[in-house]
Write an enzyme that holds these catalytic residues in place. Structure first.
Site, short mmCIF file in Angstrom:
data_model
loop_
_atom_site.label_atom_id
_atom_site.label_comp_id
_atom_site.label_asym_id
_atom_site.label_seq_id
_atom_site.Cartn_x
_atom_site.Cartn_y
_atom_site.Cartn_z
N LYS A 29 61.34 2.32 41.66
CA LYS A 29 61.09 0.91 41.97
C LYS A 29 61.35 0.68 43.44
O LYS A 29 62.49 0.69 43.90
CB LYS A 29 61.98 -0.03 41.15
N GLU A 71 74.48 4.01 46.80
CA GLU A 71 74.67 3.90 48.25
C GLU A 71 74.64 2.42 48.56
O GLU A 71 73.57 1.79 48.47
CB GLU A 71 73.55 4.63 49.00
N CYS A 121 72.61 -0.17 56.86
CA CYS A 121 73.91 -0.03 56.22
C CYS A 121 74.92 0.64 57.14
O CYS A 121 76.10 0.36 57.06
CB CYS A 121 73.75 0.77 54.94
N GLU A 169 79.50 -7.94 55.21
CA GLU A 169 78.30 -7.32 55.78
C GLU A 169 77.29 -8.44 56.09
O GLU A 169 76.81 -9.12 55.18
CB GLU A 169 77.70 -6.35 54.75
P1 NAD Z 1 69.24 -5.45 47.25
O1 NAD Z 1 70.44 -4.98 46.54
O2 NAD Z 1 68.95 -6.88 47.30
O3 NAD Z 1 67.94 -4.76 46.62
C1 NAD Z 1 67.84 -3.36 46.49
C2 NAD Z 1 66.89 -3.03 45.37
O4 NAD Z 1 67.46 -3.45 44.13
C3 NAD Z 1 65.53 -3.71 45.47
O5 NAD Z 1 64.53 -2.81 45.05
C4 NAD Z 1 65.68 -4.87 44.49
O6 NAD Z 1 64.45 -5.33 43.97
C5 NAD Z 1 66.50 -4.21 43.41
N1 NAD Z 1 67.21 -5.12 42.51
C6 NAD Z 1 67.67 -6.38 42.76
N2 NAD Z 1 68.26 -6.88 41.65
C7 NAD Z 1 68.19 -5.92 40.69
C8 NAD Z 1 68.62 -5.83 39.34
N3 NAD Z 1 69.27 -6.81 38.74
N4 NAD Z 1 68.37 -4.69 38.67
C9 NAD Z 1 67.74 -3.66 39.27
N5 NAD Z 1 67.29 -3.69 40.53
C10 NAD Z 1 67.52 -4.80 41.24
O7 NAD Z 1 69.34 -4.82 48.72
P2 NAD Z 1 68.32 -4.94 49.94
O8 NAD Z 1 68.39 -6.32 50.50
O9 NAD Z 1 66.99 -4.39 49.59
O10 NAD Z 1 68.98 -3.90 50.96
C11 NAD Z 1 70.09 -4.25 51.73
C12 NAD Z 1 71.36 -3.65 51.20
O11 NAD Z 1 71.19 -2.25 51.03
C13 NAD Z 1 72.51 -3.80 52.16
O12 NAD Z 1 73.68 -4.15 51.48
C14 NAD Z 1 72.64 -2.41 52.76
O13 NAD Z 1 73.90 -2.12 53.29
C15 NAD Z 1 72.27 -1.55 51.63
N6 NAD Z 1 71.82 -0.23 52.09
C16 NAD Z 1 72.66 0.84 51.92
C17 NAD Z 1 72.29 2.10 52.37
C18 NAD Z 1 73.20 3.28 52.18
O14 NAD Z 1 72.73 4.41 52.25
N7 NAD Z 1 74.48 3.10 51.93
C19 NAD Z 1 71.07 2.28 52.99
C20 NAD Z 1 70.23 1.18 53.15
C21 NAD Z 1 70.64 -0.07 52.68
#
Ligand code: NAD
Length: 502
Positions: free
Chosen positions: A192, A267, A302, A402
């Site tokens: 996804k 992550e 991140c 964050e």
């Molecule tokens: P998000 O958590 O809003 O979304 C991530 C994914 O999860 C998307 O595909 C979203 O559609 C999906 N999602 C949302 N609700 C869900 C649910 N209830 N069930 C299943 N899937 C669901 O994050 P974002 O805004 O896309 O990304 C930003 C975040 O990602 C920041 O907190 C950042 O630090 C983190 N990030 C971490 C790393 C790492 O390697 N540690 C790398 C990149 C981003």
């Protein structure tokens, strides 16, 4: 002139997206779609299906069949290596188109795509790295502990059906960090992408078919967390969830996984410190910290070191250089090679970041530069100016949470013990930077920091080293042998070679 992305969309030839289920590209069951708005202009760029609960079920069933009955988990090492090596080559050949699609997805400038960590090359290298484990990461045999002649050995087997869920900010690297080890280990996948970065990911998947991956091994469900993501994480036939995204969604996934004891790799976010000692090369430290929260992703990364802990003796110099670096950032059309930084991904994130900036001022931090949304030609987009806060107390909201925007919070410190205490005083533990010319200080402090990846006088993403978080920044690591092993189950086989043994 007011910015527009529509001509780029037509030049790149972006087409509306579809779901991929068992090798067939198709619309969602109820015809519902998501309209993608470009973050630099908020123009409508294209649509893709919102996968329903039934669509997700069909995708998981396809992955299940491909795992239980299909050729991929049973293929020989050489068969899997051939497909995945070809895939890495295809990634490199298609890198320009992939970068253009990503610029239409999340507005990250093409200029940033040349930086290794953001490039398609890093994704190809991650696939190469994990492909390398296929013929190397086996089990073990053990000498018998008890009397009698018998064999005791272990085998590594693919974990099963993997739900891979991506964020929108770095989809090339994160797609590779998940699908590289999953496919190398022989798993099947339901992927996804984020609803804010779907088109480039669909192209990444098309190339898998071109490389010769059998139907049903990778299926794609597009759409937001609700209903698409929820249907995936709660599906009983999923064996493992591999997630990169926010801590809030990470917590929900841990909860949802409990019902069927799914394996999870997480992550999550960070509030990483850059610890700057008085003997450091201050221009390097300040440029790296301010560059990480502005250049390319505008701090929506991140690993951004968004909290600089700076020794009082060099505090003013650090602030002056960071301010100069912020002044260099250029915004606008991501296809313009002179543009260095992106807008924020959506209006919700724009509101969140501006809210944090307001909170920083209310709580008493000194706003040195920025803090405002860009207007004029860029007024329709979600652009925020490079923002620098000085005189920050580590307990302030802008030092603890964050922000995921172009905001650097600079906290002063007096000695090493105080620096380490402040650095570790956060719920996160993804990364950190240590800036000093003294090797002993550098390693001593690196050892004392509770974070997954420490950069000494710089920070460079490598495709083959473990990456992940301490504390609430995640569970497990991506990259390296342990990441490959996280897509396997370990089976022990015991066989007496003489009379039956208990
Ligand atoms: P998000 O958590 O809003 O979304 C991530 C994914 O999860 C998307 O595909 C979203 O559609 C999906 N999602 C949302 N609700 C869900 C649910 N209830 N069930 C299943 N899937 C669901 O994050 P974002 O805004 O896309 O990304 C930003 C975040 O990602 C920041 O907190 C950042 O630090 C983190 N990030 C971490 C790393 C790492 O390697 N540690 C790398 C990149 C981003």
């Amino acid at each position: 002139m007011t910015l527009s992305m529509l001509a780029h969309r037509d030049e790149v030839g972006l087409k509306d997206g579809l779901l991929l289920v068992d090798g067939q590209w198709r619309a969602s069951g109820d015809g519902a779609t998501w309209t993608h708005r470009h973050p630099a202009t908020n123009e409508e760029i294209g649509t893709f299906p919102v996968a329903t609960v039934q669509d997700v079920d069909a995708a998981v069933q396809a992955a299940r069949r491909a795992f239980d009955e299909g050729p991929w988990p049973r293929s020989t090492a050489s068969e899997r290596i051939r497909v995945l090596r070809k895939y890495s080559d295809l990634l490199r050949e298609n890198s320009q188109q992939l970068l253009s699609l990503l610029a239409l997805d999340n507005g990250v400038p093409l200029s940033f795509g040349n930086i290794y960590a953001a490039s398609v090359t890093v994704a190809a290298d991650v696939f190469d790295h994990h492909t390398g484990w296929i013929d190397k990461a086996g089990g073990e045999t053990f000498p018998p502990y008890q009397g009698g002649d018998h064999l005791a050995m272990t085998f590594r087997e693919p974990v099963g059906v993997v739900a891979a869920i991506l964020p929108w900010n770095a989809p090339f690297l994160l797609f590779a960090q998940k699908l590289g080890p999953a496919l190398a280990a022989g798993c099947t996948v339901v992927l996804k992408p984020s609803e804010y970065a779907t088109f480039a990911v669909l192209k990444l998947v098309e190339l898998l078919t071109e490389a010769g991956l059998p139907d049903g091994v990778v299926n794609v469900v597009t759409g937001p967390g609700d209903p698409t993501g929820e249907a995936l994480i709660t599906h009983p036939m999923v064996d493992k969830i591999s997630f990169t995204g926010s801590r809030v969604v990470g917590r929900r996934i841990v909860e949802a996984s409990a019902g069927t004891m799914k394996r999870v790799s997480m992550e999550l976010g960070g509030k990483s410190p850059a610890v700057v000692f008085p003997d450091a090369e201050i221009p390097l430290a300040a440029a790296t910290a301010m560059g990480m929260v502005t250049m390319g992703l505008s701090g929506q990364a991140c690993i951004a070191q968004s909290r600089a802990l700076v020794h009082r003796d060099v505090y003013d110099e650090f602030i002056a250089v960071a301010q100069g670096v912020g002044g260099y950032m250029t915004y606008g059309d991501p296809f313009d090679p002179g543009v260095l930084a992106s807008p924020l991904i959506n209006e919700r994130q724009l509101g969140r970041v501006l809210g944090y900036i307001e909170k920083g001022q209310e709580e008493g931090a000194r706003l040195v530069m920025g803090g405002n949304r860009l207007d004029g030609d860029y007024g329709n987009g979600n652009f925020v100016a490079p923002t620098l806060f000085a005189d920050v107390d580590n307990q302030m909201t802008i030092a603890q949470e964050e922000i995921f925007g172009p905001v650097l919070a600079v906290v002063p410190f007096t000695d090493e013990d105080e620096a380490v205490r402040l650095a570790n005083d956060t719920e996160y533990g993804l990364g950190a930077g240590v800036y000093t010319k003294d090797a002993k200080t550098a390693f001593r402090v690196a050892k004392r920091l509770r974070a997954g990846t420490i950069g000494i006088n710089g920070f460079q993403v490598e495709p083959h080293t473990p990456f992940g978080g301490y504390k609430q920044s995640g569970i497990g690591r991506e990259g390296g042998r342990s990441a490959y092993e996280a897509y396997t189950e370990l089976k022990t086989v015991l066989m007496p070679l003489t009379e039956a043994m208990m």
